[in-house]
Design a protein around this motif. Structure first.
Motif, PDB file in Angstrom:
ATOM      1  N   VAL A   1      43.103  50.477  19.420  1.00  0.00           N
ATOM      2  CA  VAL A   1      43.293  51.914  19.561  1.00  0.00           C
ATOM      3  C   VAL A   1      44.204  52.407  18.442  1.00  0.00           C
ATOM      4  O   VAL A   1      45.368  51.984  18.363  1.00  0.00           O
ATOM      5  CB  VAL A   1      43.895  52.276  20.929  1.00  0.00           C
ATOM      6  CG1 VAL A   1      44.114  53.787  21.011  1.00  0.00           C
ATOM      7  CG2 VAL A   1      43.004  51.795  22.060  1.00  0.00           C
ATOM      8  N   GLU A   2      43.669  53.300  17.599  1.00  0.00           N
ATOM      9  CA  GLU A   2      44.449  53.861  16.489  1.00  0.00           C
ATOM     10  C   GLU A   2      45.203  55.106  16.944  1.00  0.00           C
ATOM     11  O   GLU A   2      44.790  55.802  17.875  1.00  0.00           O
ATOM     12  CB  GLU A   2      43.547  54.235  15.308  1.00  0.00           C
ATOM     13  CG  GLU A   2      42.716  53.120  14.734  1.00  0.00           C
ATOM     14  CD  GLU A   2      41.323  53.070  15.320  1.00  0.00           C
ATOM     15  OE1 GLU A   2      40.412  52.545  14.651  1.00  0.00           O
ATOM     16  OE2 GLU A   2      41.133  53.562  16.451  1.00  0.00           O
ATOM     17  N   SER A   3      46.279  55.389  16.241  1.00  0.00           N
ATOM     18  CA  SER A   3      47.050  56.613  16.460  1.00  0.00           C
ATOM     19  C   SER A   3      47.808  56.944  15.176  1.00  0.00           C
ATOM     20  O   SER A   3      47.881  56.118  14.264  1.00  0.00           O
ATOM     21  CB  SER A   3      48.032  56.449  17.628  1.00  0.00           C
ATOM     22  OG  SER A   3      48.964  55.422  17.345  1.00  0.00           O
TER      23      SER A   3
ATOM     24  N   SER B   1      44.801  44.865  22.197  1.00  0.00           N
ATOM     25  CA  SER B   1      44.910  44.216  23.503  1.00  0.00           C
ATOM     26  C   SER B   1      43.733  43.264  23.672  1.00  0.00           C
ATOM     27  O   SER B   1      42.723  43.379  22.989  1.00  0.00           O
ATOM     28  CB  SER B   1      44.924  45.253  24.630  1.00  0.00           C
ATOM     29  OG  SER B   1      43.727  46.007  24.627  1.00  0.00           O
ATOM     30  N   GLY B   2      43.900  42.331  24.601  1.00  0.00           N
ATOM     31  CA  GLY B   2      42.842  41.362  24.817  1.00  0.00           C
ATOM     32  C   GLY B   2      43.250  40.001  24.297  1.00  0.00           C
ATOM     33  O   GLY B   2      44.341  39.528  24.583  1.00  0.00           O
TER      34      GLY B   2
ATOM     35  N   TYR C   1      39.858  53.769  10.447  1.00  0.00           N
ATOM     36  CA  TYR C   1      39.551  52.805  11.495  1.00  0.00           C
ATOM     37  C   TYR C   1      40.313  51.508  11.261  1.00  0.00           C
ATOM     38  O   TYR C   1      40.384  51.030  10.119  1.00  0.00           O
ATOM     39  CB  TYR C   1      38.061  52.477  11.503  1.00  0.00           C
ATOM     40  CG  TYR C   1      37.156  53.654  11.751  1.00  0.00           C
ATOM     41  CD1 TYR C   1      36.667  54.433  10.716  1.00  0.00           C
ATOM     42  CD2 TYR C   1      36.764  53.991  13.059  1.00  0.00           C
ATOM     43  CE1 TYR C   1      35.834  55.508  10.937  1.00  0.00           C
ATOM     44  CE2 TYR C   1      35.925  55.064  13.301  1.00  0.00           C
ATOM     45  CZ  TYR C   1      35.465  55.810  12.237  1.00  0.00           C
ATOM     46  OH  TYR C   1      34.629  56.877  12.468  1.00  0.00           O
ATOM     47  N   CYS C   2      40.841  50.936  12.325  1.00  0.00           N
ATOM     48  CA  CYS C   2      41.339  49.582  12.209  1.00  0.00           C
ATOM     49  C   CYS C   2      40.261  48.632  12.729  1.00  0.00           C
ATOM     50  O   CYS C   2      39.431  49.005  13.565  1.00  0.00           O
ATOM     51  CB  CYS C   2      42.661  49.378  12.939  1.00  0.00           C
ATOM     52  SG  CYS C   2      42.590  49.426  14.725  1.00  0.00           S
TER      53      CYS C   2
ATOM     54  N   TRP D   1      36.312  47.030  16.374  1.00  0.00           N
ATOM     55  CA  TRP D   1      36.700  48.269  15.705  1.00  0.00           C
ATOM     56  C   TRP D   1      37.334  49.225  16.703  1.00  0.00           C
ATOM     57  O   TRP D   1      36.949  49.254  17.882  1.00  0.00           O
ATOM     58  CB  TRP D   1      35.476  48.944  15.079  1.00  0.00           C
ATOM     59  CG  TRP D   1      34.893  48.168  13.948  1.00  0.00           C
ATOM     60  CD1 TRP D   1      34.064  47.088  14.023  1.00  0.00           C
ATOM     61  CD2 TRP D   1      35.098  48.407  12.549  1.00  0.00           C
ATOM     62  NE1 TRP D   1      33.747  46.637  12.764  1.00  0.00           N
ATOM     63  CE2 TRP D   1      34.363  47.431  11.842  1.00  0.00           C
ATOM     64  CE3 TRP D   1      35.835  49.346  11.829  1.00  0.00           C
ATOM     65  CZ2 TRP D   1      34.339  47.372  10.449  1.00  0.00           C
ATOM     66  CZ3 TRP D   1      35.822  49.292  10.443  1.00  0.00           C
ATOM     67  CH2 TRP D   1      35.075  48.314   9.760  1.00  0.00           C
ATOM     68  N   GLY D   2      38.274  50.022  16.216  1.00  0.00           N
ATOM     69  CA  GLY D   2      38.817  51.098  17.016  1.00  0.00           C
ATOM     70  C   GLY D   2      37.949  52.330  16.930  1.00  0.00           C
ATOM     71  O   GLY D   2      36.915  52.337  16.249  1.00  0.00           O
ATOM     72  N   GLN D   3      38.388  53.394  17.618  1.00  0.00           N
ATOM     73  CA  GLN D   3      37.590  54.615  17.669  1.00  0.00           C
ATOM     74  C   GLN D   3      37.857  55.529  16.486  1.00  0.00           C
ATOM     75  O   GLN D   3      37.132  56.496  16.257  1.00  0.00           O
ATOM     76  CB  GLN D   3      37.855  55.364  18.980  1.00  0.00           C
ATOM     77  CG  GLN D   3      39.097  56.260  18.985  1.00  0.00           C
ATOM     78  CD  GLN D   3      40.410  55.484  18.969  1.00  0.00           C
ATOM     79  OE1 GLN D   3      40.440  54.270  19.158  1.00  0.00           O
ATOM     80  NE2 GLN D   3      41.506  56.201  18.744  1.00  0.00           N
TER      81      GLN D   3
END
Length: 124
Positions: free
Chosen positions: A5-7, A25-26, A95-96, A114-116
């Motif tokens: 999750v990117e921010s 996570s994970g 994107y990360c 991939w993140g969103q």
């Protein structure tokens, strides 16, 4: 797989700075090489930066070298991208991505997670 999750995206004036973060996570974050890619409207996805699973090796795209810095904190499961001296051409969705390997790659398909994405807009 690892979830990302990117921010940290936003609107900034040319010459300014932003710091992007990616929370993972994970599965064990430290077993993944991590990367940042970006995509501007109407353009292909572009490699930005990559870091090895230990953090000891980094690589940057030519357009951001010397301005951006990738880093990771394996204890906090986070990836960061410090962006300085931003230019309007840096405007894109960032994107990360995670690659279950020691070292990263400049090629997006090498990354399995991939993140969103987070929007970065640089005004002139």
């Amino acid at each position: 797989q690892v979830q990302l999750v990117e921010s940290g995206g936003g609107l900034v004036q040319a010459g300014g700075s932003l710091r992007l973060s990616c929370a993972a996570s994970g599965r064990a974050f430290s077993s993944y090489a991590m990367g940042w890619f970006r995509q501007a409207p109407g353009k292909e996805r572009e490699f930005v930066a990559v870091i090895s699973w230990s953090g000891g090796n980094t690589d940057y795209g030519d357009s951001v070298k010397g301005r951006f810095t990738i880093s990771r904190d394996n204890a906090r499961n986070t990836l960061s991208l410090q962006m300085n001296s931003l230019k309007p051409e840096d405007t894109a969705v960032y994107y990360c991505a995670a690659r279950h390997a020691p070292y990263g790659s400049r090629w997006g398909p090498d990354f399995g997670s991939w993140g969103q994405g987070t929007q970065v807009t640089v005004s002139s």
